[in-house]
Write a protein that holds these residues in place. Structure first.
Motif, short mmCIF file in Angstrom:
data_model
loop_
_atom_site.label_atom_id
_atom_site.label_comp_id
_atom_site.label_asym_id
_atom_site.label_seq_id
_atom_site.Cartn_x
_atom_site.Cartn_y
_atom_site.Cartn_z
N ALA A 35 -10.84 -21.04 -24.12
CA ALA A 35 -11.43 -21.43 -22.83
C ALA A 35 -11.62 -20.23 -21.91
CB ALA A 35 -10.54 -22.48 -22.16
N GLU A 36 -10.66 -19.29 -21.95
CA GLU A 36 -10.76 -18.13 -21.06
C GLU A 36 -11.95 -17.26 -21.46
OE1 GLU A 36 -7.71 -14.58 -19.80
OE2 GLU A 36 -6.83 -16.38 -20.70
N ALA A 37 -12.14 -17.09 -22.75
CA ALA A 37 -13.27 -16.29 -23.25
C ALA A 37 -14.60 -16.96 -22.89
CB ALA A 37 -13.16 -16.11 -24.76
N ALA A 38 -14.67 -18.27 -23.08
CA ALA A 38 -15.91 -18.99 -22.73
C ALA A 38 -16.18 -18.88 -21.22
CB ALA A 38 -15.81 -20.45 -23.15
N ALA A 39 -15.11 -18.95 -20.43
CA ALA A 39 -15.27 -18.85 -18.98
C ALA A 39 -15.74 -17.46 -18.56
CB ALA A 39 -13.96 -19.20 -18.28
N ALA A 40 -15.27 -16.43 -19.26
CA ALA A 40 -15.71 -15.07 -18.94
C ALA A 40 -17.20 -14.91 -19.22
CB ALA A 40 -14.90 -14.06 -19.75
N VAL A 41 -17.66 -15.48 -20.31
CA VAL A 41 -19.09 -15.41 -20.64
C VAL A 41 -19.89 -16.25 -19.64
CG1 VAL A 41 -20.84 -15.87 -22.41
CG2 VAL A 41 -18.60 -14.95 -23.07
N SER A 42 -19.33 -17.39 -19.28
CA SER A 42 -19.99 -18.25 -18.29
C SER A 42 -20.19 -17.51 -16.97
CB SER A 42 -19.15 -19.52 -18.10
OG SER A 42 -19.75 -20.39 -17.18
N SER A 43 -19.17 -16.77 -16.53
CA SER A 43 -19.28 -16.00 -15.28
C SER A 43 -20.35 -14.91 -15.40
CB SER A 43 -17.95 -15.32 -14.95
OG SER A 43 -16.98 -16.28 -14.65
N LEU A 44 -20.36 -14.24 -16.53
CA LEU A 44 -21.38 -13.22 -16.76
C LEU A 44 -22.78 -13.83 -16.63
CD1 LEU A 44 -22.34 -10.42 -17.87
CD2 LEU A 44 -22.04 -11.36 -20.17
N VAL A 45 -22.96 -14.99 -17.22
CA VAL A 45 -24.26 -15.66 -17.20
C VAL A 45 -24.65 -16.08 -15.79
CG1 VAL A 45 -25.42 -17.80 -17.92
CG2 VAL A 45 -24.18 -16.41 -19.61
N SER A 46 -23.72 -16.70 -15.09
CA SER A 46 -24.09 -17.17 -13.74
C SER A 46 -24.28 -16.00 -12.79
CB SER A 46 -23.10 -18.21 -13.21
OG SER A 46 -21.80 -17.70 -13.21
N ASP A 47 -23.45 -14.97 -12.90
CA ASP A 47 -23.64 -13.79 -12.05
C ASP A 47 -24.97 -13.10 -12.36
OD1 ASP A 47 -21.17 -14.34 -10.98
OD2 ASP A 47 -20.11 -12.71 -11.99
N GLY A 48 -25.45 -13.28 -13.58
CA GLY A 48 -26.73 -12.69 -13.97
C GLY A 48 -27.93 -13.55 -13.63
N GLY A 49 -27.71 -14.62 -12.86
CA GLY A 49 -28.82 -15.42 -12.37
C GLY A 49 -29.29 -16.52 -13.29
N MET A 50 -28.51 -16.81 -14.31
CA MET A 50 -28.89 -17.86 -15.25
C MET A 50 -27.90 -19.02 -15.13
SD MET A 50 -29.54 -15.11 -18.33
CE MET A 50 -28.03 -14.25 -17.84
N ARG A 51 -28.20 -20.12 -15.83
CA ARG A 51 -27.29 -21.27 -15.78
C ARG A 51 -26.47 -21.35 -17.06
NH1 ARG A 51 -28.80 -27.67 -15.12
NH2 ARG A 51 -29.99 -27.24 -17.03
N ILE A 58 -24.21 -23.16 -19.72
CA ILE A 58 -23.88 -24.52 -20.15
C ILE A 58 -22.82 -24.40 -21.24
CG2 ILE A 58 -24.74 -26.63 -21.25
CD1 ILE A 58 -27.29 -26.33 -19.76
N VAL A 59 -21.56 -24.58 -20.82
CA VAL A 59 -20.46 -24.49 -21.78
C VAL A 59 -20.41 -25.83 -22.52
CG1 VAL A 59 -18.00 -24.10 -22.12
CG2 VAL A 59 -19.22 -22.84 -20.33
N ALA A 60 -20.79 -25.77 -23.80
CA ALA A 60 -21.08 -27.01 -24.54
C ALA A 60 -19.89 -27.54 -25.32
CB ALA A 60 -22.25 -26.78 -25.48
N GLY A 61 -18.84 -26.71 -25.46
CA GLY A 61 -17.68 -27.21 -26.21
C GLY A 61 -17.13 -26.16 -27.15
N PRO A 62 -16.42 -26.63 -28.19
CA PRO A 62 -15.77 -25.70 -29.11
C PRO A 62 -16.79 -24.91 -29.93
CG PRO A 62 -15.63 -27.95 -29.93
CD PRO A 62 -16.20 -28.03 -28.55
N LEU A 63 -16.28 -23.90 -30.64
CA LEU A 63 -17.18 -23.00 -31.37
C LEU A 63 -18.05 -23.75 -32.37
CD1 LEU A 63 -17.89 -20.00 -31.50
CD2 LEU A 63 -16.32 -19.79 -33.43
N LYS A 64 -17.56 -24.87 -32.89
CA LYS A 64 -18.37 -25.58 -33.88
C LYS A 64 -19.64 -26.19 -33.29
CE LYS A 64 -15.63 -29.84 -33.77
NZ LYS A 64 -14.81 -30.77 -34.56
N ARG A 65 -19.74 -26.26 -31.98
CA ARG A 65 -21.02 -26.70 -31.39
C ARG A 65 -22.11 -25.67 -31.67
NH1 ARG A 65 -18.63 -30.86 -30.57
NH2 ARG A 65 -19.42 -31.02 -32.69
N ALA A 66 -21.72 -24.48 -32.13
CA ALA A 66 -22.71 -23.50 -32.57
C ALA A 66 -23.59 -24.07 -33.68
CB ALA A 66 -22.02 -22.22 -33.04
N ARG A 67 -23.08 -25.04 -34.43
CA ARG A 67 -23.90 -25.65 -35.49
C ARG A 67 -25.17 -26.25 -34.88
NH1 ARG A 67 -18.80 -28.98 -38.22
NH2 ARG A 67 -17.48 -27.14 -38.43
#
Lengths: 211, 211
Positions: A153-169, A171-180
Motif C-alpha cells: 500500500a505504501e508503494a502504491a501510495a507513493a506512485v499515486s502521489s507522483l501521478v497526482s503531483d504530476g497533474g494526472m489522476r 486510480i489505485v485499482a487494487g492488488p498487483l494481480k489487477r495488472a492482468r
C-alpha cells in the motif's frame, strides 16, 4: 526533493521523466548506454542527472521504462539492491508477432512475473498511457488517468502521489494481480491504434473512466 | 423500421431499449414475467411491444439484458430458434462473493461460453456501459463508447449501426475473444464503483478511449 530513477532512455522514459519533473521530483536516468542517458538528462534540463545501468539507483522509486524482457533482465541483475524500493512496471506484454494475444499466460501478468524476480515492491502503472500523452499529462484537454496496482500500500501510495503531483489522476485499482486486467485492456487499446477504422487514433489516445 | 428484441426488463433492458428507440428502431421486450415486460414497454411508449420469454423474437438483433447464468439458460432454451440472429451478450461474469475475480476461467469469457450454446451470431456489447448512462447515451457530456466484439462481421456491423444511430460511439474491437479483455477491465471498473476512494464514481461512469 525526492528523486525518481528511470531506467531506459526512450519515449516512455522521456514521458515519465517529464511528468516527474512537473511533479517537483528530481530525475535520474540510467541506461546501458550512458551517453543516451546523458543526452536525455540534458534534454530534460534542471534537476536531471544520468548514469549507467548497474549503478545503485538514487531514487526510492525506480521506473522501468523498458520492454517486458528487458525489465525482467534488469530486476534480475539488480537483485537485492532493489529491496525496499518501489519499482514501477509499465510493460505491455503483447505478442507483437500475432498482435492477437499477450505473451504471458492467461491468469497472470507481466507485473506479477517481474515481481517474482525482485524483492522490490512492484507497482503497475503507466501501462495505459502512451508516451506522447505524458508530455503534457493530458489527452484532448482531459487529465490522463493513470491506473495503479500493487500489493504494497505504501508503494502504491507513493506512485499515486507522483501521478497526482504530476497533474494526472491516479486510480489505485487494487492488488498487483489487477495488472492482468490493465495489461489485457491496453493490449486491446493498442490493437485499435493500428486499425484503419479509427483514423483519429494514433498512439495518442487516453484510456479514461469518465465521471 | 427494424426491431430489436430485448430479453429482460431490468435497468439494462430499459437502457438499451431507450437507446434503440433513439436510434429509430422498434423494441420488443420479452420476459419470463409477461407483466413486467408489458410495464416496461408501456413506460417506453411508442414503438415498444412486449411478450413472454419463449416466444420467437421478432428482432434480427436480440439483446440479452440478463445476468450471465440467465443468459446461458435463455440461449439454451431457444436452441435453433436463434440461428441466423445477432445475439448481444452484455454480461459481466464477476464473482460477486469475492469481488476479486471473474467466474469464467482465465483465457475464456462469458461471451465465448454463451456462443458455445447457440447457433446465433453472438456479439459482445454494452458490458462497459452502466444502465444509468444509457438513458442519455452520455457521461459528463461525452458520448459513451460502446465496445463491440464478434466473430461475424455482419453481426458486429449491425450492432455498430445500432450504437452509432443511438448517439454513441461504437468501437468494434475485434473477434469475440476480445470479450476477455472487455469483461476483465469492466470487472476492474466495477470494483472501483464501490471503492470509497472514488466518491464521484457511483455506477454512472463511462469507460472511454479519449482521442
Amino acid at each position: 526533493m525526492s528523486t525518481i530513477t528511470i531506467i531506459g532512455s526512450g519515449n516512455m522514459a522521456r514521458g515519465i521523466a517529464t511528468r516527474a519533473l512537473a511533479a517537483g521530483r528530481s530525475v535520474e536516468i540510467l541506461n546501458r548506454d550512458e551517453a543516451k542517458a546523458a543526452a536525455l538528462a540534458a534534454e530534460l534540463g534542471a534537476n536531471s542527472t544520468s548514469g549507467k545501468l548497474g549503478q545503485v539507483p538514487s531514487g526510492e522509486i525506480v521506473a522501468l521504462a523498458l520492454p517486458f524482457d528487458a525489465a525482467k533482465e534488469v530486476v534480475s541483475a539488480y537483485g537485492d539492491t532493489l529491496a525496499g524500493k518501489t519499482v514501477i512496471d509499465i510493460t505491455n506484454p503483447v505478442n507483437f508477432e500475432t498482435f492477437d494475444s499477450l505473451v504471458v499466460a492467461p491468469g497472470t501478468s507481466a507485473a506479477e512475473e517481474i515481481a517474482a524476480l525482485t524483492p522490490a515492491n512492484v507497482v503497475k502503472a503507466f501501462n495505459t498511457t502512451f508516451a506522447g500523452t505524458l508530455a503534457t499529462g493530458e489527452t484532448s484537454g482531459q487529465a490522463l488517468d493513470v491506473f495503479i496496482a500493487g500489493d504494497n500500500a505504501e508503494a502504491a501510495a507513493a506512485v499515486s502521489s507522483l501521478v497526482s503531483d504530476g497533474g494526472m489522476r491516479p486510480i489505485v485499482a487494487g492488488p498487483l494481480k489487477r495488472a492482468r486486467e490493465l495489461e489485457g485492456f491496453q493490449f486491446l487499446v493498442m490493437t485499435l491504434q493500428a486499425n484503419p477504422a479509427f483514423e483519429t487514433f494514433n498512439w495518442n489516445t487516453g484510456l479514461k473512466i469518465v465521471d
